[in-house]
Scaffold this active site. Structure first.
Site, mmCIF file in Angstrom:
data_model
loop_
_atom_site.group_PDB
_atom_site.id
_atom_site.type_symbol
_atom_site.label_atom_id
_atom_site.label_comp_id
_atom_site.label_asym_id
_atom_site.label_seq_id
_atom_site.Cartn_x
_atom_site.Cartn_y
_atom_site.Cartn_z
ATOM 1 N N TYR A 153 -8.057 -23.362 42.207
ATOM 2 C CA TYR A 153 -8.743 -23.140 42.897
ATOM 3 C C TYR A 153 -10.550 -24.007 42.969
ATOM 4 O O TYR A 153 -10.896 -24.823 42.820
ATOM 5 C CB TYR A 153 -8.878 -22.268 43.583
ATOM 6 C CG TYR A 153 -9.046 -22.080 44.932
ATOM 7 C CD1 TYR A 153 -8.884 -22.810 46.566
ATOM 8 C CD2 TYR A 153 -10.991 -21.655 45.200
ATOM 9 C CE1 TYR A 153 -9.268 -22.868 47.501
ATOM 10 C CE2 TYR A 153 -11.332 -21.472 46.605
ATOM 11 C CZ TYR A 153 -10.393 -21.957 47.595
ATOM 12 O OH TYR A 153 -11.321 -21.602 48.369
ATOM 13 N N LYS A 157 -12.148 -27.501 43.811
ATOM 14 C CA LYS A 157 -13.250 -27.361 44.246
ATOM 15 C C LYS A 157 -14.644 -28.022 44.055
ATOM 16 O O LYS A 157 -15.406 -28.825 44.315
ATOM 17 C CB LYS A 157 -13.649 -25.880 45.233
ATOM 18 C CG LYS A 157 -12.099 -25.869 46.353
ATOM 19 C CD LYS A 157 -12.339 -25.855 47.279
ATOM 20 C CE LYS A 157 -11.629 -25.293 48.309
ATOM 21 N NZ LYS A 157 -11.173 -25.687 49.514
HETATM 22 P P1 NDP Z 1 -6.212 -20.477 56.052
HETATM 23 O O1 NDP Z 1 -5.013 -19.958 54.915
HETATM 24 O O2 NDP Z 1 -6.140 -19.428 56.849
HETATM 25 O O3 NDP Z 1 -6.008 -21.444 56.979
HETATM 26 C C1 NDP Z 1 -5.743 -23.144 55.885
HETATM 27 C C2 NDP Z 1 -5.276 -23.810 57.359
HETATM 28 O O4 NDP Z 1 -4.433 -25.397 55.933
HETATM 29 C C3 NDP Z 1 -3.791 -23.306 58.397
HETATM 30 O O5 NDP Z 1 -4.377 -24.195 58.851
HETATM 31 C C4 NDP Z 1 -2.675 -24.686 57.443
HETATM 32 O O6 NDP Z 1 -1.914 -24.414 58.428
HETATM 33 C C5 NDP Z 1 -3.987 -25.814 56.291
HETATM 34 N N1 NDP Z 1 -2.883 -26.557 55.268
HETATM 35 C C6 NDP Z 1 -2.939 -26.039 54.012
HETATM 36 N N2 NDP Z 1 -1.784 -26.715 53.253
HETATM 37 C C7 NDP Z 1 -2.246 -27.566 54.137
HETATM 38 C C8 NDP Z 1 -1.498 -29.786 53.711
HETATM 39 N N3 NDP Z 1 -0.547 -29.710 52.593
HETATM 40 N N4 NDP Z 1 -1.678 -30.338 54.454
HETATM 41 C C9 NDP Z 1 -2.018 -29.780 56.227
HETATM 42 N N5 NDP Z 1 -2.209 -28.781 55.482
HETATM 43 C C10 NDP Z 1 -2.769 -28.202 55.722
HETATM 44 O O7 NDP Z 1 -7.638 -20.808 55.074
HETATM 45 P P2 NDP Z 1 -8.708 -21.085 55.291
HETATM 46 O O8 NDP Z 1 -9.383 -21.260 56.901
HETATM 47 O O9 NDP Z 1 -9.568 -19.244 54.835
HETATM 48 O O10 NDP Z 1 -9.362 -21.923 54.526
HETATM 49 C C11 NDP Z 1 -9.922 -23.463 55.249
HETATM 50 C C12 NDP Z 1 -10.595 -23.764 53.813
HETATM 51 O O11 NDP Z 1 -12.034 -22.933 53.778
HETATM 52 C C13 NDP Z 1 -9.590 -24.378 52.768
HETATM 53 O O12 NDP Z 1 -10.404 -25.674 51.695
HETATM 54 C C14 NDP Z 1 -10.699 -23.120 52.574
HETATM 55 O O13 NDP Z 1 -10.603 -23.455 50.600
HETATM 56 C C15 NDP Z 1 -11.809 -23.296 52.721
HETATM 57 N N6 NDP Z 1 -12.266 -21.746 51.986
HETATM 58 C C16 NDP Z 1 -12.059 -20.610 52.272
HETATM 59 C C17 NDP Z 1 -12.835 -19.194 52.176
HETATM 60 C C18 NDP Z 1 -11.867 -17.875 52.591
HETATM 61 O O14 NDP Z 1 -12.560 -17.092 52.320
HETATM 62 N N7 NDP Z 1 -11.079 -18.457 53.492
HETATM 63 C C19 NDP Z 1 -13.836 -19.621 51.290
HETATM 64 C C20 NDP Z 1 -13.992 -20.898 50.445
HETATM 65 C C21 NDP Z 1 -13.396 -21.880 51.161
HETATM 66 P P3 NDP Z 1 -0.094 -24.790 57.452
HETATM 67 O O15 NDP Z 1 0.042 -23.480 56.524
HETATM 68 O O16 NDP Z 1 0.663 -24.819 58.361
HETATM 69 O O17 NDP Z 1 -0.084 -26.213 56.831
#
Ligand code: NDP
Length: 245
Positions: A153, A157
């Protein structure tokens, strides 16, 4: 954002859903994508309940055809594309000594290659339309400081930050600005999946002494998508309560 069109990958929950809601509140038309159809439908219902102009597509960012279909949907439904938010991301945590090839590959494919595929498809449409644009990549504190147990990860990133800077240089010519927003610990399903001790250890390092909200990330993304950020490109903005400075 009145009349602008924004695509948010992974806009069906967590940070992506909060960004989509922010965009709608500020007058934009929104396209969200995700892999799970039920989750997409629930998100679309929520986003459109106050009359918001949102469309969605079941699409996987790791598939080139899906990336192109998402961009096409924005153009078909709303006639243009102004903002791309590369937000879709996953974790497959484990110590490097035990990390499986598949855990490495899936995280790199989703978090880095997915952003490349979407950026290529969206920037082609933006260049053709000659109307400029904004691309926001959701990176992570992990990409700047590294997280033990998240080599895949953190590498993805950090790569996304490199992609941000390279594309900012290339696309400036067409008035397309590219920036990264790097959240720290944010209250979503992803953070909830962290083991309690890992989460507590991270939280202990946050000077503001609390976990952040998805809305607090969305506010930064919204600013960077708007007119106030017209002279900002190739930068990384940390939204992390001071976890990394
Ligand atoms: P969630 O797991 O809550 O949501 C992830 C979203 O991405 C979901 O809508 C999921 O939908 C979608 N997703 C995952 N894989 C795919 C794919 N292959 N194609 C299309 N959609 C996809 O994550 P967060 O909201 O926490 O994270 C959002 C972003 O922020 C990410 O990039 C994460 O790395 C980053 N981030 C989050 C942090 C945190 O603490 N929460 C910290 C730092 C960065 P579905 O499963 O239906 O595909």
């Amino acid at each position: 954002m009145n009349g602008k069109v924004a695509v948010i990958t992974g806009g069906t929950r967590g940070i992506g859903l909060a960004i989509a809601a922010w965009m709608l509140e500020h007058g934009a038309n929104v396209v969200v994508s995700g892999r799970d159809a039920d989750r997409l439908n629930v998100a679309l219902k929520e986003l459109t309940q106050d009359g918001g102009s949102a469309a969605g597509l079941v699409a996987d960012v790791t598939r080139r055809e899906d990336a192109e279909r998402v961009v096409e949907l924005a153009r078909e439904r709303f006639g243009r594309l102004d903002v791309l938010v590369n937000n879709a991301g996953i974790t497959r945590d484990g110590l490097i000594l035990r990390m499986k090839d598949d855990d490495w590959d899936r995280v790199l494919e989703t978090n880095l290659k997915g952003a490349f595929l979407m950026t290529r498809a969206a920037s082609k449409a933006m260049v053709r339309a000659k109307s400029g644009g904004r691309i926001l990549n959701i990176a992570s504190t992990a990409g700047a400081m590294g997280n033990a147990g998240q080599a895949n990860y953190s590498a993805a990133k950090a790569g996304l930050i490199g992609l941000t800077k390279a594309t900012a240089r290339e696309l400036a010519h067409w008035g397309i600005l590219v920036n990264a927003v790097a959240p720290g610990l944010i209250e979503t399903d992803m953070a909830a999946a962290l083991p309690t001790d890992a989460r507590d250890a991270l939280l202990a390092q946050v000077p503001l002494k609390r976990i952040g909200t998805a809305r607090e990330v969305a506010e930064m993304v919204g600013f960077l998508a708007g007119d106030g950020a017209a002279y900002v490109t190739g930068q990384v903005f940390h939204v992390n309560g001071g976890l990394y400075m």
